[in-house]
Write a protein that holds these residues in place. Structure first.
Motif, PDB file in Angstrom:
ATOM      1  N   ILE A   3       0.857  -1.205  -0.052  1.00 49.70           N
ATOM      2  CA  ILE A   3       0.182   0.011   0.084  1.00 49.70           C
ATOM      3  C   ILE A   3       0.917   1.208   0.081  1.00 49.70           C
ATOM      4  O   ILE A   3       0.479   2.238  -0.750  1.00 49.70           O
ATOM      5  CB  ILE A   3      -0.932   0.065   1.171  1.00 49.70           C
ATOM      6  CG1 ILE A   3      -2.132  -1.186   1.030  1.00 49.70           C
ATOM      7  CG2 ILE A   3      -1.575   1.268   1.425  1.00 49.70           C
ATOM      8  CD1 ILE A   3      -2.989  -0.910   0.002  1.00 49.70           C
ATOM      9  N   THR A   4       2.086   1.222   0.823  1.00 51.99           N
ATOM     10  CA  THR A   4       2.904   2.344   0.832  1.00 51.99           C
ATOM     11  C   THR A   4       3.301   2.921  -0.687  1.00 51.99           C
ATOM     12  O   THR A   4       3.572   4.177  -0.882  1.00 51.99           O
ATOM     13  CB  THR A   4       4.159   1.969   1.354  1.00 51.99           C
ATOM     14  OG1 THR A   4       4.752   0.785   0.886  1.00 51.99           O
ATOM     15  CG2 THR A   4       4.037   1.541   2.899  1.00 51.99           C
ATOM     16  N   GLU A  79      -7.975   0.703  -3.482  1.00 47.73           N
ATOM     17  CA  GLU A  79      -9.039   0.216  -2.876  1.00 47.73           C
ATOM     18  C   GLU A  79      -8.919  -1.248  -3.220  1.00 47.73           C
ATOM     19  O   GLU A  79      -9.070  -2.241  -2.370  1.00 47.73           O
ATOM     20  CB  GLU A  79     -10.319   0.771  -3.455  1.00 47.73           C
ATOM     21  CG  GLU A  79     -11.568  -0.125  -2.998  1.00 47.73           C
ATOM     22  CD  GLU A  79     -12.909   0.741  -3.684  1.00 47.73           C
ATOM     23  OE1 GLU A  79     -14.209  -0.062  -3.276  1.00 47.73           O
ATOM     24  OE2 GLU A  79     -12.806   1.896  -4.251  1.00 47.73           O
ATOM     25  N   ARG A  80      -8.630  -1.750  -4.359  1.00 49.25           N
ATOM     26  CA  ARG A  80      -8.514  -2.996  -4.780  1.00 49.25           C
ATOM     27  C   ARG A  80      -7.525  -3.745  -4.028  1.00 49.25           C
ATOM     28  O   ARG A  80      -7.544  -4.856  -3.692  1.00 49.25           O
ATOM     29  CB  ARG A  80      -8.517  -3.108  -6.607  1.00 49.25           C
ATOM     30  CG  ARG A  80      -9.609  -2.825  -7.147  1.00 49.25           C
ATOM     31  CD  ARG A  80      -9.405  -2.836  -8.502  1.00 49.25           C
ATOM     32  NE  ARG A  80     -10.541  -2.091  -9.423  1.00 49.25           N
ATOM     33  CZ  ARG A  80     -11.663  -2.717  -9.621  1.00 49.25           C
ATOM     34  NH1 ARG A  80     -11.895  -3.881  -9.291  1.00 49.25           N
ATOM     35  NH2 ARG A  80     -12.467  -2.110 -10.280  1.00 49.25           N
ATOM     36  N   ASN A  86      -6.560  -7.804   2.249  1.00 49.27           N
ATOM     37  CA  ASN A  86      -7.198  -8.220   3.539  1.00 49.27           C
ATOM     38  C   ASN A  86      -7.935  -9.514   3.167  1.00 49.27           C
ATOM     39  O   ASN A  86      -7.835 -10.291   4.026  1.00 49.27           O
ATOM     40  CB  ASN A  86      -8.334  -7.249   3.594  1.00 49.27           C
ATOM     41  CG  ASN A  86      -8.208  -5.929   4.148  1.00 49.27           C
ATOM     42  OD1 ASN A  86      -7.137  -5.694   4.931  1.00 49.27           O
ATOM     43  ND2 ASN A  86      -9.163  -4.911   3.984  1.00 49.27           N
ATOM     44  N   ARG A  87      -8.120  -9.979   2.050  1.00 49.98           N
ATOM     45  CA  ARG A  87      -8.404 -11.314   1.594  1.00 49.98           C
ATOM     46  C   ARG A  87      -7.391 -12.278   1.754  1.00 49.98           C
ATOM     47  O   ARG A  87      -7.485 -13.554   2.081  1.00 49.98           O
ATOM     48  CB  ARG A  87      -9.184 -11.366   0.262  1.00 49.98           C
ATOM     49  CG  ARG A  87      -9.540 -12.732  -0.299  1.00 49.98           C
ATOM     50  CD  ARG A  87     -10.712 -12.908   0.578  1.00 49.98           C
ATOM     51  NE  ARG A  87     -11.857 -12.186  -0.050  1.00 49.98           N
ATOM     52  CZ  ARG A  87     -13.219 -12.235   0.272  1.00 49.98           C
ATOM     53  NH1 ARG A  87     -13.540 -13.395   1.137  1.00 49.98           N
ATOM     54  NH2 ARG A  87     -14.143 -11.473   0.122  1.00 49.98           N
ATOM     55  N   VAL A  88      -6.233 -11.927   1.426  1.00 50.62           N
ATOM     56  CA  VAL A  88      -4.871 -12.727   1.612  1.00 50.62           C
ATOM     57  C   VAL A  88      -4.666 -12.977   2.941  1.00 50.62           C
ATOM     58  O   VAL A  88      -4.463 -14.190   3.433  1.00 50.62           O
ATOM     59  CB  VAL A  88      -3.856 -12.110   0.811  1.00 50.62           C
ATOM     60  CG1 VAL A  88      -2.369 -12.899   1.291  1.00 50.62           C
ATOM     61  CG2 VAL A  88      -3.594 -12.039  -0.517  1.00 50.62           C
ATOM     62  N   ALA A  89      -4.854 -12.105   3.609  1.00 51.84           N
ATOM     63  CA  ALA A  89      -4.466 -12.295   5.701  1.00 51.84           C
ATOM     64  C   ALA A  89      -5.825 -13.152   5.816  1.00 51.84           C
ATOM     65  O   ALA A  89      -5.090 -14.069   6.609  1.00 51.84           O
ATOM     66  CB  ALA A  89      -4.639 -10.972   5.848  1.00 51.84           C
ATOM     67  N   LEU A  90      -6.996 -12.879   5.561  1.00 49.25           N
ATOM     68  CA  LEU A  90      -8.026 -13.685   5.841  1.00 49.25           C
ATOM     69  C   LEU A  90      -7.749 -15.396   5.498  1.00 49.25           C
ATOM     70  O   LEU A  90      -7.918 -16.200   6.501  1.00 49.25           O
ATOM     71  CB  LEU A  90      -9.206 -13.330   5.536  1.00 49.25           C
ATOM     72  CG  LEU A  90     -10.509 -14.276   5.740  1.00 49.25           C
ATOM     73  CD1 LEU A  90     -10.772 -14.201   7.088  1.00 49.25           C
ATOM     74  CD2 LEU A  90     -11.663 -13.623   4.854  1.00 49.25           C
ATOM     75  N   LEU A 139      -9.988 -14.288  -4.608  1.00 47.37           N
ATOM     76  CA  LEU A 139      -8.683 -13.564  -4.578  1.00 47.37           C
ATOM     77  C   LEU A 139      -8.322 -13.740  -5.945  1.00 47.37           C
ATOM     78  O   LEU A 139      -7.637 -12.888  -6.562  1.00 47.37           O
ATOM     79  CB  LEU A 139      -7.616 -14.807  -3.698  1.00 47.37           C
ATOM     80  CG  LEU A 139      -7.525 -14.494  -2.312  1.00 47.37           C
ATOM     81  CD1 LEU A 139      -6.401 -15.219  -1.770  1.00 47.37           C
ATOM     82  CD2 LEU A 139      -7.036 -13.033  -2.249  1.00 47.37           C
ATOM     83  N   ARG A 140      -8.640 -14.844  -6.718  1.00 41.29           N
ATOM     84  CA  ARG A 140      -8.188 -14.892  -8.142  1.00 41.29           C
ATOM     85  C   ARG A 140      -8.958 -13.705  -8.957  1.00 41.29           C
ATOM     86  O   ARG A 140      -8.456 -13.020  -9.809  1.00 41.29           O
ATOM     87  CB  ARG A 140      -8.491 -16.206  -9.016  1.00 41.29           C
ATOM     88  CG  ARG A 140      -7.695 -17.201  -8.215  1.00 41.29           C
ATOM     89  CD  ARG A 140      -7.814 -18.545  -9.082  1.00 41.29           C
ATOM     90  NE  ARG A 140      -7.236 -19.754  -8.657  1.00 41.29           N
ATOM     91  CZ  ARG A 140      -7.678 -20.692  -7.919  1.00 41.29           C
ATOM     92  NH1 ARG A 140      -8.844 -20.218  -7.183  1.00 41.29           N
ATOM     93  NH2 ARG A 140      -6.784 -21.690  -7.428  1.00 41.29           N
TER      94      ARG A 140
END
Length: 244
Positions: A3-4, A79-80, A86-90, A139-140
């Motif tokens: 994100i940075t 945003e994406r 977030n989805r990867v972390a979940l 994720l895909r």
């Protein structure tokens, strides 16, 4: 995805916006100067003055449009990327739970009651692993959106790692099921082993029956090929039990 990196780009766009704002004020001064100049020159030269002022204004408008397009692209990518991370972390958290669950099972037990108990545990384990598939599909989808909307393909590596861990869990579940079925047979519990194999055969037939047609969709084809490869591995794992 970092994100940075997007935040740094956004900072650069903020600086561009400041320059555009300052230039707009200067452009208004140019327009005013052009109007005064047109009043001072002769009639033949007025169209030239007016055209020069209009050219500058059009060039500025073009720069503003480019800025707005780039700004929207960065906002969309931010945003994406945030959603993707977030989805990867979940999914990683869910994979870790499944990996710990499999690790806690230990080796194949040596007594029939423990074997039967682990058969039930493995069944729950495999269902839990399969329940993660919608998150992998999402994720895909998010990765494809990043590539299409923002030209970012950095999502390929984390997606590859997540998929590899998920496939390894599926393979572990299939291998342990086959080992337990073979153990039951070796202990003389033919009926129980046949019952487990029958359940597995029914589930396998259902997967094949429900396999969707891909119809030229490259992403869907890749997903289905992966599923078929895992199914082939599952078949190979159960071959010894079937032979016995």
């Amino acid at each position: 995805l970092e994100i940075t990196e997007l935040e740094e780009q956004q900072q650069m766009m903020n600086e561009v916006a400041d320059h555009l704002l300052a230039t707009r004020a200067e452009l208004e001064n140019v327009g005013n100067d052009g109007t005064r100049l047109a009043d001072l020159v002769g009639a033949p030269d007025r169209p030239v003055v007016q055209r020069n002022v209009e050219d500058i204004a059009q060039h500025f408008d073009s720069l503003v449009n480019q800025y707005e397009t780039a700004q929207k692209k960065i906002e969309s990518a931010y945003e994406r990327t945030h959603d993707f991370n977030n989805r990867v972390a979940l999914v990683l958290d869910q994979l870790k739970i499944c990996e710990d669950q499999f690790e806690l099972m230990g080796n194949v037990p040596g007594d029939v009651d423990s074997v039967k108990a682990q058969v039930a545990q493995v069944k729950d384990f495999k269902e839990g692993v399969m329940s993660l598939k919608p998150n992998l599909d999402e994720l895909r989808k998010l990765g494809d959106q990043l590539l299409q909307a923002a030209g970012l393909n950095a999502g390929e590596e984390p997606l590859h790692q997540v998929t590899a861990r998920w496939e390894r869990l599926l393979a572990n579940g299939a291998r342990r099921s086959a080992e337990l079925e073979l153990t039951l047979l070796q202990m003389g519990y033919f009926k129980e082993a046949v019952a487990e194999l029958t359940v597995w055969l029914d589930e396998t037939e259902k997967q094949l029956d429900e396999a969707p047609a891909v119809l030229g969709d490259a992403t869907a084809a890749e997903i289905e090929m992966t599923k078929l490869q895992m199914l082939q591995n599952d078949l190979d794992q159960h071959r010894d039990a079937m032979d016995n």
